[in-house]
Scaffold this motif. Structure first.
Motif, short mmCIF file in Angstrom:
data_model
loop_
_atom_site.label_atom_id
_atom_site.label_comp_id
_atom_site.label_asym_id
_atom_site.label_seq_id
_atom_site.Cartn_x
_atom_site.Cartn_y
_atom_site.Cartn_z
N GLU A 122 0.84 -1.21 0.00
CA GLU A 122 0.00 0.00 0.00
C GLU A 122 0.87 1.25 0.00
OE1 GLU A 122 -3.68 0.30 2.62
OE2 GLU A 122 -2.31 1.76 3.54
N ARG A 123 0.54 2.18 -0.95
CA ARG A 123 1.18 3.50 -1.00
C ARG A 123 0.11 4.52 -0.61
NH1 ARG A 123 1.89 1.22 -5.67
NH2 ARG A 123 0.80 2.87 -6.84
N ASP A 124 0.46 5.42 0.30
CA ASP A 124 -0.54 6.32 0.88
C ASP A 124 -0.20 7.79 0.63
OD1 ASP A 124 -1.75 4.05 1.90
OD2 ASP A 124 -0.62 4.14 3.78
N ALA A 125 -1.25 8.58 0.66
CA ALA A 125 -1.10 10.04 0.51
C ALA A 125 -2.07 10.74 1.47
CB ALA A 125 -1.37 10.47 -0.92
N ILE A 126 -1.60 11.80 2.11
CA ILE A 126 -2.40 12.56 3.07
C ILE A 126 -3.26 13.58 2.31
CG2 ILE A 126 -2.30 14.20 4.99
CD1 ILE A 126 0.35 12.82 5.80
N VAL A 127 -4.53 13.72 2.74
CA VAL A 127 -5.44 14.72 2.17
C VAL A 127 -5.71 15.79 3.23
CG1 VAL A 127 -7.72 15.13 1.16
CG2 VAL A 127 -6.51 12.97 0.71
N THR A 128 -5.61 17.03 2.85
CA THR A 128 -5.84 18.15 3.79
C THR A 128 -6.93 19.07 3.25
OG1 THR A 128 -4.12 19.48 2.75
CG2 THR A 128 -3.45 18.09 4.60
N ASP A 129 -7.53 19.86 4.18
CA ASP A 129 -8.53 20.84 3.74
C ASP A 129 -7.84 22.15 3.40
OD1 ASP A 129 -7.85 21.95 6.15
OD2 ASP A 129 -9.73 21.44 7.16
N ARG A 130 -8.66 23.20 3.20
CA ARG A 130 -8.10 24.50 2.80
C ARG A 130 -7.19 25.08 3.86
NH1 ARG A 130 -13.91 27.04 1.06
NH2 ARG A 130 -14.44 25.47 -0.53
N ASP A 131 -7.43 24.66 5.09
CA ASP A 131 -6.61 25.19 6.19
C ASP A 131 -5.39 24.33 6.50
OD1 ASP A 131 -8.48 27.23 6.53
OD2 ASP A 131 -9.73 25.94 7.83
N GLY A 132 -5.17 23.30 5.68
CA GLY A 132 -4.02 22.42 5.90
C GLY A 132 -4.26 21.36 6.94
N LYS A 133 -5.49 21.23 7.38
CA LYS A 133 -5.80 20.20 8.37
C LYS A 133 -5.96 18.85 7.67
CE LYS A 133 -9.29 18.89 11.79
NZ LYS A 133 -10.60 19.23 12.39
N ILE A 134 -5.37 17.77 8.29
CA ILE A 134 -5.43 16.43 7.71
C ILE A 134 -6.84 15.90 7.89
CG2 ILE A 134 -4.59 14.05 7.89
CD1 ILE A 134 -1.93 15.20 8.89
N THR A 135 -7.45 15.56 6.78
CA THR A 135 -8.84 15.10 6.81
C THR A 135 -9.04 13.69 6.31
OG1 THR A 135 -9.23 16.02 4.61
CG2 THR A 135 -9.67 17.47 6.50
N ALA A 136 -8.08 13.18 5.53
CA ALA A 136 -8.27 11.83 4.97
C ALA A 136 -6.91 11.22 4.60
CB ALA A 136 -9.18 11.89 3.75
N LEU A 137 -6.99 9.90 4.37
CA LEU A 137 -5.80 9.16 3.92
C LEU A 137 -6.19 8.40 2.67
CD1 LEU A 137 -2.86 8.22 4.51
CD2 LEU A 137 -3.87 6.27 5.75
N ASP A 138 -5.59 8.76 1.54
CA ASP A 138 -5.84 8.07 0.28
C ASP A 138 -4.84 6.91 0.15
OD1 ASP A 138 -7.95 9.53 -0.49
OD2 ASP A 138 -6.85 10.80 -1.92
N CYS A 139 -5.38 5.75 -0.20
CA CYS A 139 -4.53 4.54 -0.26
C CYS A 139 -4.66 3.88 -1.63
CB CYS A 139 -4.95 3.54 0.81
SG CYS A 139 -5.06 4.23 2.48
N VAL A 140 -3.54 3.44 -2.16
CA VAL A 140 -3.51 2.67 -3.39
C VAL A 140 -2.77 1.36 -3.08
CG1 VAL A 140 -2.73 2.55 -5.78
CG2 VAL A 140 -3.46 4.74 -4.81
N ALA A 141 -3.49 0.22 -3.14
CA ALA A 141 -2.92 -1.08 -2.78
C ALA A 141 -2.69 -1.92 -4.03
CB ALA A 141 -3.85 -1.82 -1.82
N THR A 142 -1.50 -2.48 -4.14
CA THR A 142 -1.14 -3.33 -5.27
C THR A 142 -1.01 -4.76 -4.77
OG1 THR A 142 0.11 -1.51 -6.25
CG2 THR A 142 0.55 -3.71 -7.11
N ASP A 143 -1.60 -5.70 -5.51
CA ASP A 143 -1.48 -7.12 -5.16
C ASP A 143 -0.08 -7.60 -5.56
OD1 ASP A 143 -1.58 -9.86 -4.89
OD2 ASP A 143 -3.64 -10.02 -5.63
N VAL A 144 0.74 -7.88 -4.55
CA VAL A 144 2.13 -8.31 -4.82
C VAL A 144 2.34 -9.77 -4.38
CG1 VAL A 144 3.12 -5.99 -4.68
CG2 VAL A 144 2.86 -7.36 -2.59
N THR A 145 1.22 -10.52 -4.38
CA THR A 145 1.31 -11.92 -3.93
C THR A 145 2.30 -12.71 -4.77
OG1 THR A 145 -1.01 -11.81 -3.23
CG2 THR A 145 -0.01 -14.00 -3.46
N ASP A 146 2.18 -12.61 -6.06
CA ASP A 146 3.10 -13.37 -6.93
C ASP A 146 4.54 -12.92 -6.73
OD1 ASP A 146 0.95 -14.76 -7.92
OD2 ASP A 146 0.73 -13.50 -9.71
N ARG A 147 4.73 -11.61 -6.59
CA ARG A 147 6.08 -11.11 -6.37
C ARG A 147 6.65 -11.63 -5.05
NH1 ARG A 147 6.84 -4.80 -5.63
NH2 ARG A 147 5.66 -4.80 -7.58
#
Length: 531
Positions: A122-147
């Motif tokens: 999983e590679r993650d990125a922080i999401v903030t509002d207009r005031d720079g406050k952390i409001t969410a965490l965006d996640c992109v998960a890759t299936d690396v089972t074979d690897r």
């Protein structure tokens, strides 16, 4: 344009503009999600600090075995499908996001209802509002089972090869194209005396090979690289270990997959080489001994044929004389009987001397004659031998005398030296005319005593002198009273003298006389009284 007044926006216009930007951002985010999911990646978002999943892509069912609605409805649904051992890792990314210290990626296992396991990176990125406050965490998960399975297989293979590399009995190293040792097993450390930590990445093959063997190593390194995957190059060379000792090794070189690298296995063959050299030396000595033995046997065979012939002579004469006596005794005068008796006596005396010499020679050859050297007074020894021959010398009208200093001690075996002297004195008397002189003398020659028997007899030619002291040559000259000989006496003298550590030789001139000399070691302890 310069001079233009800046435009003033109404509140309604600003709100509309913000909404346009937010709509564009949502469209961009949606396109990113679509592209990620088309690439086989699962996209989802967690609201912070609630840690609730507010968005999840369509691939979630394939990976977690849950529908998107189930995950969105239950905040703990996705976490429950994470392997128990990996849940601390799953939770940690929330803490990292809240502190702004996200790692590059997070690895964990997802459990499907059927019990199968999928590895996710999983590679993650922080999401903030207009005031720079952390409001969410965006996640992109890759299936690396074979690897992961491939990596595990590779690790397993590496472990197996490493175990073999570490436990193999021969010293084995990996040589990089530069010639530097990148890996060395414990056997290599044991052979060289250097710990692996001092060898790996620090030492070059030239640090071990002897300078005179460098070109040989370079040659075989080139040959091994030229072979490629076709086989192993084998060579014998020498290496200098940490102690400074030089060891012989058999080196086997084979190329690795990566260009220019070689695996080199070294087997210590120092002992084998030493044994081979010992065997080669032994074979050389055996061949030399075989040649000497053949020559000795040939000499002995010829010598025995000579002795047989010399024994036959006296017996033939005895048979002839005894035959005359047996058949014609009544018809023989006293003078004839006396002449026959005298001839029989001469033949028997010659025969007895020959048999005595043969017995002594036989004892020497079979090792039954023990040499027991001790300190002896040279003058006393010589006088004892000469005394035995004084009567015979007077009968032959010869002057026999001793010239020896007092207190000259020799270290020798009395029996064999006396026997040699008796032979030499007897020979001198046999070849010296009446009125002649025989002198037995001894001289101090430093560490040696030189004993000589000199006569004024017939002498011997230079050609005949070369035939003396040899088993394979028959040389016998009649004495002044027609005595016969075999040459065995001088052969015995040579062996007796050599058994006592000395040398013997003759100097002679025909018609002038002969001198036979031999050396013996002087006493090792001058203070010890000689026998």
């Amino acid at each position: 344009m310069p001079g233009d007044e800046p435009r003033t926006y109404t509140t309604e216009e600003l709100i509309a503009r913000v909404r346009e930007l937010e709509a564009a951002a949502r469209q961009t985010e949606e396109r990113r999600r679509v592209l990620a999911e088309k690439g086989g990646e699962l996209v989802y978002r967690f609201a912070l600090p609630e840690r609730e999943c507010v968005y999840v892509g369509a691939l979630v069912e394939e990976i977690f075995g849950l529908r998107a609605e189930e995950i969105l409805a239950d905040p703990d649904a996705m976490r429950s499908r994470v392997h128990p051992e990996d849940r601390p890792e799953f939770d940690r990314r929330f803490k990292d996001a809240e502190t702004g210290n996200l790692r590059r990626h997070y690895d964990f296992r997802a459990l499907k209802p059927d019990g199968s396991v999928r590895w996710l990176r999983e590679r993650d990125a922080i999401v903030t509002d207009r005031d720079g406050k952390i409001t969410a965490l965006d996640c992109v998960a890759t299936d690396v089972t074979d690897r992961r399975k491939t990596e595990e297989r590779l690790r397993d293979v590496e472990f197996r090869y490493r175990a073999i590399f570490e436990t193999i009995g021969s010293a084995t190293v990996i040589l990089e194209p530069s010639g530097v040792v990148s890996l060395a097993n414990p056997a290599a450390a044991e052979l060289t005396g250097y710990p692996a930590s001092m060898i790996e990445r620090r030492m070059h093959w030239a640090d071990f090979a002897l300078p005179e063997d460098h070109e040989l190593f370079r040659k075989f390194l080139r040959l091994a690289k030229m072979r490629g995957k076709r086989g192993v190059e084998t060579a014998e060379a020498r290496v200098r270990v940490r102690s400074g000792e030089v060891r012989g090794v058999e080196a086997k070189l084979a190329p690795l997959e990566r260009a220019g690298a070689l695996v080199v296995s070294l087997t210590d063959v120092t002992d084998r080489i030493a044994r081979q050299r010992e065997l080669a030396d032994l074979n050389t000595r055996l061949r030399a001994s075989e040649r000497e033995l053949k020559a000795t046997v040939a000499e002995r065979d010829k010598f025995m044929s000579i002795i047989a012939h010399d024994l036959k002579g006296p017996f033939s004469a005895l048979l002839t004389f005894s035959d005359f006596l047996a058949k014609d005794l009544p018809n023989l005068s006293d003078e004839e009987i006396e002449e026959f008796a005298q001839n029989i006596h001469v033949q028997l005396k010659s025969l007895y001397s020959l048999i005595e010499n043969l017995l002594q020679w036989s004892r020497l050859q079979t090792g039954r004659m023990e040499i027991k050297p001790r300190d002896l007074d040279a003058k006393t020894l010589i006088e004892d031998v000469v005394e035995v021959y004084q009567f015979e010398a007077e009968r032959r009208e010869l002057r026999l005398r001793v010239e020896a200093p007092r207190n000259l001690s020799i270290f020798a075996d009395r029996e064999t030296v006396s026997a040699a002297l008796r032979n030499l004195v007897s020979n001198a008397m046999k070849f010296t005319e009446a009125g002649g002189k025989i002198v037995v003398s001894v001289a101090d020659r430093g560490e040696w005593a030189e004993i000589s028997v000199a006569d004024t007899g017939k002498g011997i030619s230079n050609e005949d002198q070369l035939k003396l002291f040899r088993l394979d040559v028959s040389h016998s000259t009649p004495g002044v009273q027609n005595e016969k000989g075999t040459g065995l006496g001088l052969i015995l003298c040579k062996e007796f003298v050599e058994k006592n550590g000395g040398k013997i030789w003759m100097e002679s001139e025909e018609g002038v006389g002969a001198t036979v000399s031999f050396t013996l070691p002087k006493s090792r302890d001058e203070e010890q009284p000689p026998a």
